[in-house]
Design a protein around this motif. Structure first.
Motif, PDB file in Angstrom:
ATOM      1  N   ASN A 142       0.814  -1.215   0.000  1.00  0.00           N
ATOM      2  CA  ASN A 142       0.000   0.000   0.000  1.00  0.00           C
ATOM      3  C   ASN A 142       0.847   1.265   0.000  1.00  0.00           C
ATOM      4  O   ASN A 142       0.472   2.260  -0.619  1.00  0.00           O
ATOM      5  N   LEU A 143       1.978   1.232   0.682  1.00  0.00           N
ATOM      6  CA  LEU A 143       2.811   2.430   0.783  1.00  0.00           C
ATOM      7  C   LEU A 143       3.871   2.533  -0.308  1.00  0.00           C
ATOM      8  O   LEU A 143       4.165   3.623  -0.786  1.00  0.00           O
ATOM      9  N   ALA A 144       4.457   1.403  -0.682  1.00  0.00           N
ATOM     10  CA  ALA A 144       5.604   1.447  -1.582  1.00  0.00           C
ATOM     11  C   ALA A 144       5.374   0.767  -2.929  1.00  0.00           C
ATOM     12  O   ALA A 144       6.179   0.925  -3.837  1.00  0.00           O
ATOM     13  N   GLY A 145       4.303  -0.019  -3.037  1.00  0.00           N
ATOM     14  CA  GLY A 145       4.036  -0.694  -4.296  1.00  0.00           C
ATOM     15  C   GLY A 145       4.835  -1.964  -4.517  1.00  0.00           C
ATOM     16  O   GLY A 145       4.876  -2.497  -5.619  1.00  0.00           O
ATOM     17  N   PHE A 146       5.524  -2.442  -3.470  1.00  0.00           N
ATOM     18  CA  PHE A 146       6.227  -3.721  -3.536  1.00  0.00           C
ATOM     19  C   PHE A 146       6.265  -4.314  -2.138  1.00  0.00           C
ATOM     20  O   PHE A 146       6.024  -3.621  -1.155  1.00  0.00           O
ATOM     21  N   CYS A 147       6.564  -5.617  -2.065  1.00  0.00           N
ATOM     22  CA  CYS A 147       6.637  -6.288  -0.769  1.00  0.00           C
ATOM     23  C   CYS A 147       7.736  -7.345  -0.804  1.00  0.00           C
ATOM     24  O   CYS A 147       8.467  -7.459  -1.787  1.00  0.00           O
ATOM     25  N   ARG A 148       7.814  -8.129   0.240  1.00  0.00           N
ATOM     26  CA  ARG A 148       8.824  -9.183   0.305  1.00  0.00           C
ATOM     27  C   ARG A 148       8.651 -10.187  -0.834  1.00  0.00           C
ATOM     28  O   ARG A 148       9.638 -10.678  -1.386  1.00  0.00           O
ATOM     29  N   ASN A 149       7.399 -10.500  -1.177  1.00  0.00           N
ATOM     30  CA  ASN A 149       7.168 -11.434  -2.282  1.00  0.00           C
ATOM     31  C   ASN A 149       7.682 -10.863  -3.597  1.00  0.00           C
ATOM     32  O   ASN A 149       8.247 -11.594  -4.413  1.00  0.00           O
ATOM     33  N   CYS A 150       7.496  -9.564  -3.801  1.00  0.00           N
ATOM     34  CA  CYS A 150       8.031  -8.927  -5.011  1.00  0.00           C
ATOM     35  C   CYS A 150       9.551  -9.074  -5.047  1.00  0.00           C
ATOM     36  O   CYS A 150      10.120  -9.427  -6.092  1.00  0.00           O
ATOM     37  N   LEU A 151      10.196  -8.802  -3.921  1.00  0.00           N
ATOM     38  CA  LEU A 151      11.659  -8.936  -3.875  1.00  0.00           C
ATOM     39  C   LEU A 151      12.100 -10.351  -4.209  1.00  0.00           C
ATOM     40  O   LEU A 151      13.083 -10.548  -4.931  1.00  0.00           O
ATOM     41  N   SER A 152      11.371 -11.341  -3.690  1.00  0.00           N
ATOM     42  CA  SER A 152      11.759 -12.726  -3.974  1.00  0.00           C
ATOM     43  C   SER A 152      11.586 -13.040  -5.455  1.00  0.00           C
ATOM     44  O   SER A 152      12.398 -13.758  -6.037  1.00  0.00           O
ATOM     45  N   LYS A 153      10.554 -12.491  -6.072  1.00  0.00           N
ATOM     46  CA  LYS A 153      10.354 -12.705  -7.521  1.00  0.00           C
ATOM     47  C   LYS A 153      11.451 -12.017  -8.320  1.00  0.00           C
ATOM     48  O   LYS A 153      11.950 -12.572  -9.310  1.00  0.00           O
ATOM     49  N   TRP A 154      11.842 -10.819  -7.935  1.00  0.00           N
ATOM     50  CA  TRP A 154      12.923 -10.111  -8.615  1.00  0.00           C
ATOM     51  C   TRP A 154      14.244 -10.850  -8.441  1.00  0.00           C
ATOM     52  O   TRP A 154      15.051 -10.920  -9.375  1.00  0.00           O
ATOM     53  N   ALA A 212      -8.997  -2.387   1.487  1.00  0.00           N
ATOM     54  CA  ALA A 212      -9.574  -1.352   0.625  1.00  0.00           C
ATOM     55  C   ALA A 212      -8.474  -0.534  -0.039  1.00  0.00           C
ATOM     56  O   ALA A 212      -8.557  -0.224  -1.242  1.00  0.00           O
ATOM     57  N   ALA A 213      -7.447  -0.168   0.729  1.00  0.00           N
ATOM     58  CA  ALA A 213      -6.344   0.596   0.164  1.00  0.00           C
ATOM     59  C   ALA A 213      -5.618  -0.206  -0.908  1.00  0.00           C
ATOM     60  O   ALA A 213      -5.235   0.334  -1.952  1.00  0.00           O
ATOM     61  N   PHE A 214      -5.443  -1.501  -0.677  1.00  0.00           N
ATOM     62  CA  PHE A 214      -4.801  -2.373  -1.670  1.00  0.00           C
ATOM     63  C   PHE A 214      -5.636  -2.419  -2.943  1.00  0.00           C
ATOM     64  O   PHE A 214      -5.107  -2.300  -4.048  1.00  0.00           O
ATOM     65  N   GLN A 215      -6.948  -2.602  -2.791  1.00  0.00           N
ATOM     66  CA  GLN A 215      -7.833  -2.653  -3.956  1.00  0.00           C
ATOM     67  C   GLN A 215      -7.781  -1.329  -4.728  1.00  0.00           C
ATOM     68  O   GLN A 215      -7.734  -1.329  -5.945  1.00  0.00           O
ATOM     69  N   GLN A 216      -7.799  -0.237  -3.999  1.00  0.00           N
ATOM     70  CA  GLN A 216      -7.752   1.094  -4.625  1.00  0.00           C
ATOM     71  C   GLN A 216      -6.443   1.296  -5.398  1.00  0.00           C
ATOM     72  O   GLN A 216      -6.441   1.762  -6.513  1.00  0.00           O
ATOM     73  N   ALA A 217      -5.345   0.912  -4.782  1.00  0.00           N
ATOM     74  CA  ALA A 217      -4.037   1.100  -5.406  1.00  0.00           C
ATOM     75  C   ALA A 217      -3.853   0.211  -6.627  1.00  0.00           C
ATOM     76  O   ALA A 217      -3.096   0.541  -7.531  1.00  0.00           O
ATOM     77  N   ASN A 218      -4.527  -0.936  -6.644  1.00  0.00           N
ATOM     78  CA  ASN A 218      -4.337  -1.884  -7.733  1.00  0.00           C
ATOM     79  C   ASN A 218      -5.487  -1.912  -8.734  1.00  0.00           C
ATOM     80  O   ASN A 218      -5.524  -2.776  -9.601  1.00  0.00           O
ATOM     81  N   ALA A 219      -6.395  -0.960  -8.615  1.00  0.00           N
ATOM     82  CA  ALA A 219      -7.491  -0.848  -9.588  1.00  0.00           C
ATOM     83  C   ALA A 219      -6.949  -0.138 -10.828  1.00  0.00           C
ATOM     84  O   ALA A 219      -6.375   0.930 -10.744  1.00  0.00           O
ATOM     85  N   HIS A 220      -7.097  -0.764 -11.954  1.00  0.00           N
ATOM     86  CA  HIS A 220      -6.570  -0.169 -13.190  1.00  0.00           C
ATOM     87  C   HIS A 220      -7.686   0.305 -14.044  1.00  0.00           C
ATOM     88  O   HIS A 220      -8.566  -0.102 -14.478  1.00  0.00           O
TER      89      HIS A 220
END
Length: 97
Positions: free
Chosen positions: A34-46, A89-97
């Motif tokens: 919600n704050l940065a647009g990435f998480c630990r899972n993103c880092l593991s994928k990268w 809700a914040a996650f849904q809002q941030a990821n609504a395209h």
């Protein structure tokens, strides 16, 4: 700055970030997303993608363990909390395209 020094500095910064996230188990992935647009899972994928680009095979589980500092299922059992309605809700809002 030469490429070798740049790579070493970037690697050191990455290791510091991973150690920081491993120590801050109170910070939930949904909060990071919600704050940065990435998480630990993103880092593991990268991390895994970088390995693959270099011809190094690493499983999703091994990449996650490198980032989480323990098997993912163990981390979830010990540290992951249910996201609050506000976080969802914040996650849904941030990821609504």
């Amino acid at each position: 700055m030469d490429d070798q020094t740049r790579t070493e500095l970037e690697a050191a910064a990455f290791r510091h970030l991973v150690a920081h996230l491993q120590a801050r188990t109170d910070v939930q992935n949904v909060e990071l997303m919600n704050l940065a647009g990435f998480c630990r899972n993103c880092l593991s994928k990268w991390y895994r993608a970088a390995a693959t680009e270099r011809g190094v095979e690493i499983s999703d589980a091994a990449a996650r363990e490198r980032i989480y500092g323990m098997p993912y299922e163990e981390w979830k059992a010990k540290h992951q909390r249910e996201a609050s309605p506000e976080q969802k809700a914040a996650f849904q809002q941030a990821n609504a395209h």
